[in-house]
Design a protein around this motif. Structure first.
Motif, PDB file in Angstrom:
ATOM      1  N   TYR A  80      36.309  45.778  47.903  1.00 19.49           N
ATOM      2  CA  TYR A  80      35.352  46.881  47.820  1.00 19.49           C
ATOM      3  C   TYR A  80      34.673  47.162  49.153  1.00 19.49           C
ATOM      4  O   TYR A  80      34.667  48.294  49.634  1.00 19.49           O
ATOM      5  CB  TYR A  80      34.305  46.583  46.747  1.00 19.49           C
ATOM      6  N   TRP A  81      34.083  46.126  49.750  1.00 22.30           N
ATOM      7  CA  TRP A  81      33.250  46.328  50.933  1.00 22.30           C
ATOM      8  C   TRP A  81      34.053  46.443  52.222  1.00 22.30           C
ATOM      9  O   TRP A  81      33.649  47.158  53.142  1.00 22.30           O
ATOM     10  CB  TRP A  81      32.225  45.204  51.063  1.00 22.30           C
ATOM     11  N   LYS A  82      35.155  45.724  52.310  1.00 19.31           N
ATOM     12  CA  LYS A  82      35.932  45.745  53.552  1.00 19.31           C
ATOM     13  C   LYS A  82      37.074  46.759  53.495  1.00 19.31           C
ATOM     14  O   LYS A  82      37.277  47.519  54.430  1.00 19.31           O
ATOM     15  CB  LYS A  82      36.488  44.347  53.834  1.00 19.31           C
ATOM     16  N   ASP A  83      37.814  46.750  52.379  1.00 19.92           N
ATOM     17  CA  ASP A  83      38.995  47.610  52.257  1.00 19.92           C
ATOM     18  C   ASP A  83      38.702  48.951  51.603  1.00 19.92           C
ATOM     19  O   ASP A  83      39.594  49.773  51.457  1.00 19.92           O
ATOM     20  CB  ASP A  83      40.092  46.882  51.475  1.00 19.92           C
ATOM     21  N   ASN A  84      37.442  49.148  51.150  1.00 22.17           N
ATOM     22  CA  ASN A  84      37.039  50.418  50.547  1.00 22.17           C
ATOM     23  C   ASN A  84      37.818  50.757  49.284  1.00 22.17           C
ATOM     24  O   ASN A  84      38.049  51.924  48.977  1.00 22.17           O
ATOM     25  CB  ASN A  84      37.168  51.545  51.561  1.00 22.17           C
ATOM     26  N   LEU A  85      38.235  49.760  48.534  1.00 23.12           N
ATOM     27  CA  LEU A  85      38.998  49.955  47.311  1.00 23.12           C
ATOM     28  C   LEU A  85      38.050  50.324  46.173  1.00 23.12           C
ATOM     29  O   LEU A  85      37.000  49.696  46.008  1.00 23.12           O
ATOM     30  CB  LEU A  85      39.756  48.668  46.967  1.00 23.12           C
ATOM     31  N   ASP A  86      38.404  51.310  45.407  1.00 21.68           N
ATOM     32  CA  ASP A  86      37.585  51.744  44.270  1.00 21.68           C
ATOM     33  C   ASP A  86      37.825  50.779  43.109  1.00 21.68           C
ATOM     34  O   ASP A  86      38.862  50.835  42.441  1.00 21.68           O
ATOM     35  CB  ASP A  86      37.958  53.175  43.881  1.00 21.68           C
ATOM     36  N   ILE A  87      36.852  49.895  42.862  1.00 20.75           N
ATOM     37  CA  ILE A  87      37.024  48.892  41.810  1.00 20.75           C
ATOM     38  C   ILE A  87      36.609  49.413  40.433  1.00 20.75           C
ATOM     39  O   ILE A  87      36.606  48.655  39.467  1.00 20.75           O
ATOM     40  CB  ILE A  87      36.305  47.567  42.139  1.00 20.75           C
ATOM     41  N   LYS A 114      40.809  50.660  36.915  1.00 21.99           N
ATOM     42  CA  LYS A 114      41.339  49.453  36.289  1.00 21.99           C
ATOM     43  C   LYS A 114      42.587  48.920  37.018  1.00 21.99           C
ATOM     44  O   LYS A 114      42.734  47.705  37.181  1.00 21.99           O
ATOM     45  CB  LYS A 114      41.656  49.719  34.827  1.00 21.99           C
ATOM     46  N   LYS A 115      43.448  49.802  37.464  1.00 15.96           N
ATOM     47  CA  LYS A 115      44.670  49.393  38.163  1.00 15.96           C
ATOM     48  C   LYS A 115      44.336  48.603  39.433  1.00 15.96           C
ATOM     49  O   LYS A 115      45.018  47.628  39.758  1.00 15.96           O
ATOM     50  CB  LYS A 115      45.509  50.622  38.495  1.00 15.96           C
ATOM     51  N   ASN A 116      43.283  49.006  40.142  1.00 15.79           N
ATOM     52  CA  ASN A 116      42.871  48.292  41.342  1.00 15.79           C
ATOM     53  C   ASN A 116      42.339  46.901  41.009  1.00 15.79           C
ATOM     54  O   ASN A 116      42.618  45.937  41.721  1.00 15.79           O
ATOM     55  CB  ASN A 116      41.818  49.095  42.109  1.00 15.79           C
ATOM     56  N   GLN A 119      43.198  45.147  38.422  1.00 17.56           N
ATOM     57  CA  GLN A 119      44.371  44.362  38.030  1.00 17.56           C
ATOM     58  C   GLN A 119      45.075  43.783  39.253  1.00 17.56           C
ATOM     59  O   GLN A 119      45.490  42.624  39.248  1.00 17.56           O
ATOM     60  CB  GLN A 119      45.340  45.221  37.218  1.00 17.56           C
ATOM     61  N   LYS A 120      45.191  44.570  40.321  1.00 20.89           N
ATOM     62  CA  LYS A 120      45.810  44.079  41.553  1.00 20.89           C
ATOM     63  C   LYS A 120      45.003  42.935  42.155  1.00 20.89           C
ATOM     64  O   LYS A 120      45.563  41.947  42.629  1.00 20.89           O
ATOM     65  CB  LYS A 120      45.941  45.207  42.580  1.00 20.89           C
ATOM     66  N   ILE A 121      43.690  43.064  42.131  1.00 19.31           N
ATOM     67  CA  ILE A 121      42.820  42.005  42.655  1.00 19.31           C
ATOM     68  C   ILE A 121      43.010  40.731  41.842  1.00 19.31           C
ATOM     69  O   ILE A 121      43.131  39.632  42.398  1.00 19.31           O
ATOM     70  CB  ILE A 121      41.347  42.442  42.645  1.00 19.31           C
ATOM     71  N   LEU A 122      43.026  40.867  40.523  1.00 22.74           N
ATOM     72  CA  LEU A 122      43.212  39.704  39.654  1.00 22.74           C
ATOM     73  C   LEU A 122      44.535  39.005  39.953  1.00 22.74           C
ATOM     74  O   LEU A 122      44.590  37.770  40.048  1.00 22.74           O
ATOM     75  CB  LEU A 122      43.142  40.113  38.181  1.00 22.74           C
ATOM     76  N   ILE A 123      45.577  39.777  40.108  1.00 20.61           N
ATOM     77  CA  ILE A 123      46.898  39.210  40.426  1.00 20.61           C
ATOM     78  C   ILE A 123      46.843  38.472  41.753  1.00 20.61           C
ATOM     79  O   ILE A 123      47.315  37.336  41.864  1.00 20.61           O
ATOM     80  CB  ILE A 123      47.981  40.305  40.430  1.00 20.61           C
ATOM     81  N   ILE A 126      44.135  35.220  38.804  1.00 21.50           N
ATOM     82  CA  ILE A 126      43.270  35.193  37.623  1.00 21.50           C
ATOM     83  C   ILE A 126      43.979  35.892  36.472  1.00 21.50           C
ATOM     84  O   ILE A 126      44.455  37.013  36.611  1.00 21.50           O
ATOM     85  CB  ILE A 126      41.916  35.874  37.914  1.00 21.50           C
ATOM     86  N   ASP A 127      44.050  35.222  35.341  1.00 19.57           N
ATOM     87  CA  ASP A 127      44.674  35.780  34.150  1.00 19.57           C
ATOM     88  C   ASP A 127      43.872  36.984  33.661  1.00 19.57           C
ATOM     89  O   ASP A 127      42.661  36.889  33.434  1.00 19.57           O
ATOM     90  CB  ASP A 127      44.734  34.712  33.058  1.00 19.57           C
ATOM     91  N   GLN A 128      44.537  38.120  33.491  1.00 21.90           N
ATOM     92  CA  GLN A 128      43.858  39.355  33.112  1.00 21.90           C
ATOM     93  C   GLN A 128      43.214  39.265  31.736  1.00 21.90           C
ATOM     94  O   GLN A 128      42.100  39.758  31.538  1.00 21.90           O
ATOM     95  CB  GLN A 128      44.821  40.533  33.158  1.00 21.90           C
ATOM     96  N   ASP A 129      43.872  38.634  30.783  1.00 22.49           N
ATOM     97  CA  ASP A 129      43.284  38.499  29.441  1.00 22.49           C
ATOM     98  C   ASP A 129      42.013  37.650  29.487  1.00 22.49           C
ATOM     99  O   ASP A 129      41.015  37.973  28.839  1.00 22.49           O
ATOM    100  CB  ASP A 129      44.295  37.890  28.468  1.00 22.49           C
ATOM    101  N   PHE A 130      42.046  36.565  30.261  1.00 22.68           N
ATOM    102  CA  PHE A 130      40.879  35.697  30.434  1.00 22.68           C
ATOM    103  C   PHE A 130      39.721  36.502  31.026  1.00 22.68           C
ATOM    104  O   PHE A 130      38.584  36.421  30.562  1.00 22.68           O
ATOM    105  CB  PHE A 130      41.239  34.522  31.350  1.00 22.68           C
ATOM    106  N   TYR A 131      40.034  37.312  32.034  1.00 19.50           N
ATOM    107  CA  TYR A 131      39.025  38.148  32.683  1.00 19.50           C
ATOM    108  C   TYR A 131      38.436  39.152  31.687  1.00 19.50           C
ATOM    109  O   TYR A 131      37.210  39.291  31.595  1.00 19.50           O
ATOM    110  CB  TYR A 131      39.654  38.878  33.881  1.00 19.50           C
TER     111      TYR A 131
END
Length: 85
Positions: free
Chosen positions: A5-12, A15-17, A19-23, A27-32
């Protein structure tokens, strides 16, 4: 998330973004998904927000390390140095 978010300016808010961070973090997406919906998690967020107000935190991101506040993404390196020293 901070770096994305702060460095790469990614819009968190996209949801797709997230998901990429979790991967990338392994981090397991269901757990999150279960975790962010859990009432204990929501209560913890409220408690941390109340604590931030008491500490006069006025911006984000803010890091509290060794009772020192570091405010702004450009101060992250200083906060890391404080942790390591």
């Amino acid at each position: 998330c901070f770096e994305a978010y702060w460095k790469d300016n990614l819009d968190i808010s996209i949801k797709k973004n997230v998901q990429k961070i979790l991967i990338n973090c392994g981090i397991d997406q269901d757990f999150y998904e279960k975790g962010i919906k859990d009432q204990k998690t929501k209560d913890k967020l409220k408690d941390l927000t109340d604590e931030a107000f008491k500490l006069n935190v006025f911006g984000a991101p803010t890091f509290l390390v060794n009772n020192k506040l570091f405010w702004g993404q450009d101060r992250l390196e200083y906060a890391i140095d404080e942790v390591l020293n």
